[in-house]
Design an enzyme around this catalytic site. Structure first.
Site, short mmCIF file in Angstrom:
data_model
loop_
_atom_site.label_atom_id
_atom_site.label_comp_id
_atom_site.label_asym_id
_atom_site.label_seq_id
_atom_site.Cartn_x
_atom_site.Cartn_y
_atom_site.Cartn_z
CG HIS A 1 -0.38 0.10 2.37
ND1 HIS A 1 -1.03 0.83 3.68
CD2 HIS A 1 0.90 0.02 3.10
CE1 HIS A 1 -0.20 0.82 4.69
NE2 HIS A 1 0.81 0.34 4.38
CB CYS B 1 3.89 4.90 5.24
SG CYS B 1 4.30 3.88 6.63
CG HIS C 1 5.49 0.55 2.78
ND1 HIS C 1 4.57 1.79 2.30
CD2 HIS C 1 4.91 0.07 3.77
CE1 HIS C 1 3.74 1.87 3.26
NE2 HIS C 1 3.92 1.15 4.31
CG HIS D 1 1.46 -11.93 -2.91
ND1 HIS D 1 0.96 -12.88 -1.79
CD2 HIS D 1 2.56 -12.00 -3.18
CE1 HIS D 1 2.27 -13.31 -1.24
NE2 HIS D 1 3.30 -12.86 -2.07
CD GLU E 1 1.15 -0.84 9.15
OE1 GLU E 1 -0.01 -0.73 8.55
OE2 GLU E 1 1.92 -0.34 9.59
#
Length: 150
Positions: A16, A25, A29, A75, A136
């Protein structure tokens, strides 16, 4: 008879990017997500039922979560469809990549809300989604509890 909570854990890999974010972020990544799904219900009392003594068969819960979350997100790369990332998403799709466009910023917090809705609508009568934990990283996770969302 008592209410019982049972939990099943799932693993999947998802990429994402957080559009507009002021940290790392913002870049595309991925994470090795761990999802813990806890449901609550009463064990089946009917001795003639093949599921006697179970709240829900773990394999039935696995089927629901696999179809609604794991098979969808594993994926894949998730982007917010209301940002310029939609252009990157289109390019990746043209090149054969699995992309999911969502109407939210794809943070763990928002993803766990999405997953809760997907799972709740598939649970059998008498079985309630109690909580979700979406991990996460080894030290970072978001949790959703039904009791917090009445």
């Amino acid at each position: 008879m008592s209410n019982i909570r049972i939990t099943k854990q799932f693993n999947f890999e998802t990429g994402h990017a957080l559009y507009g974010y002021d940290g790392k972020c913002k870049n595309v990544h991925g994470h090795s997500y761990k999802l813990s799904v806890t449901v609550m219900g009463r064990p089946i009392k009917d001795r003639t039922n093949v599921k006697f003594g179970m709240v829900i068969d773990f394999s039935d819960l696995k089927k629901i979560v696999t179809e609604e979350v794991v098979d969808q997100f594993d994926h894949a790369t998730v982007f917010n469809e209301t940002t310029p990332h939609v252009e990157l998403a289109k390019e990746l799709q043209i090149r054969g990549h699995h992309v999911i466009l969502v109407d939210y910023q794809p943070t763990s917090e928002n993803m766990v809300i999405d997953f809760a809705e997907r799972i709740k609508r598939r649970l059998p009568v008498g079985i309630e989604l109690f909580s979700l934990k979406l991990q996460e990283t080894e030290s970072s996770f978001a949790e959703w509890y039904a009791s917090d969302n009445l």
